[in-house]
Motif scaffolding. Structure first.
Motif, PDB file in Angstrom:
ATOM      1  N   ARG A   1       0.825  -1.213   0.000  1.00  0.00           N
ATOM      2  CA  ARG A   1       0.000   0.000   0.000  1.00  0.00           C
ATOM      3  C   ARG A   1       0.861   1.266   0.000  1.00  0.00           C
ATOM      4  N   ASP A   2       1.950   1.236   0.744  1.00  0.00           N
ATOM      5  CA  ASP A   2       2.850   2.390   0.802  1.00  0.00           C
ATOM      6  C   ASP A   2       4.281   1.881   0.708  1.00  0.00           C
ATOM      7  N   PRO A   3       4.746   1.546  -0.521  1.00  0.00           N
ATOM      8  CA  PRO A   3       6.071   0.938  -0.681  1.00  0.00           C
ATOM      9  C   PRO A   3       7.198   1.783  -0.111  1.00  0.00           C
ATOM     10  N   GLY A   4       7.045   3.114  -0.117  1.00  0.00           N
ATOM     11  CA  GLY A   4       8.092   3.981   0.389  1.00  0.00           C
ATOM     12  C   GLY A   4       8.415   3.732   1.843  1.00  0.00           C
ATOM     13  N   ARG A   5       7.440   3.259   2.604  1.00  0.00           N
ATOM     14  CA  ARG A   5       7.662   2.980   4.023  1.00  0.00           C
ATOM     15  C   ARG A   5       8.535   1.752   4.227  1.00  0.00           C
ATOM     16  N   LEU A   6       8.692   0.941   3.170  1.00  0.00           N
ATOM     17  CA  LEU A   6       9.538  -0.249   3.257  1.00  0.00           C
ATOM     18  C   LEU A   6      10.975   0.049   2.857  1.00  0.00           C
TER      19      LEU A   6
END
Length: 287
Positions: free
Chosen positions: A21-26
């Motif tokens: 959902r929010d790849p940037g957080r990974l």
């Protein structure tokens, strides 16, 4: 009929949609994350993807591996959804990292994994050179038994232009499910947190940060302080060990350092020192 992913309520399936959902957080490194119910080997699957020219940053996670790989062609087997079984595709050469520094990649994965799991699972995770994760198991804090929590396997792919780094971590394995008595899981180590999504998120974030720093400094283990971090987290240093070498040879002595190439430096009782690039390390009890 295949087993339902909800057949064991203590082992819910990973939610790929939530993770993506929010790849940037990974972490900035990753460009795709795929979760599959079953595969032979995530390393083999990503190696095939690399051979077709896939860019760096692919993550493949399997709920079950039927032919999971360990070092020296050993098998990695665990019940479905009982752990984190993943591989990532890297192309350090594209960032200008010299080939001589690629030998630090397994150690970098180890530092990222031990750091992330120690934080997220809230239980100490240490490293055994070159690529094992260790936890303490037992009710007495002063006499915990050191056991293997997981392992790391890095392989060249795309005719040497890429690296596939695989990681297997036992999360909720119960004692009867352990492949060998020297294995462990976060559950058996008494970890307060065994939610695989929490652990996976922290693992990917931490690796992304460390890898990008490492690439930015040309993979230099001193400039990035990777060597310092590895030595700090490595339970092998200072231990008396037996190293099983190829060709049925062995060395016995004290592990005193990891050199600039990531090799284990062993000091024999005579005082002679040897740098070991590959081998199985056994921590000798009571030495």
């Amino acid at each position: 009929m295949s087993e339902s992913p909800w057949s064991d309520l203590d082992r819910p399936p990973l939610r790929a949609a939530q993770l993506n959902r929010d790849p940037g957080r990974l972490g900035e490194l990753w460009n795709s994350l795929v979760v599959v119910g079953e595969t032979g080997s995530t390393n083999s699957d990503l190696a095939e993807l690399a051979a077709r020219g896939a860019p760096e940053g692919a993550v493949l996670v399997a709920e079950l591996q039927t032919h999971g790989k360990g070092r020296l062609d050993r098998a990695w087997v665990a019940p479905a959804r009982s752990g984190i079984f993943l591989s990532v595709l890297l192309r350090p050469g594209d960032a200008g990292v010299p080939r001589d520094n690629w030998s630090w990649l397994p150690l970098l994965v180890g530092v990222a994994a031990s750091s992330a799991l120690s934080r997220a699972a809230q239980t100490p995770v240490r490293l055994k050179w070159p690529n094992d994760l260790l936890v303490g198991v037992g009710s007495d804090p002063s006499r915990k038994e050191e056991r293997k929590l997981g392992g790391i396997l890095t392989e060249l792919a795309d005719e040497g232009r890429a690296v596939v780094a695989g990681l297997g971590i036992n999360v909720t394995l119960r004692e009867p499910e352990l492949p060998v008595p020297t294995a462990a899981s976060l559950l058996l180590a008494g970890a307060p947190v065994t939610d695989r999504e929490i652990l996976l998120r922290e693992l990917l974030r931490t690796f992304s940060e460390l890898y990008e720093e490492w690439c930015a400094d040309g993979g230099d283990p001193a400039a990035t302080r990777l060597r310092e971090a590895y030595l700090d987290q490595c339970a092998t240093i200072g231990k008396h060990v037996r190293v099983l070498l190829p060709g049925d040879k062995q060395l016995v002595g004290e592990a005193v350092d990891v050199d600039e190439l990531g090799r284990l430096v062993l000091r024999e009782p005579s005082g002679a020192e040897h740098a070991v690039s590959a081998g199985d390390v056994i921590h000798v009890r009571g030495a």
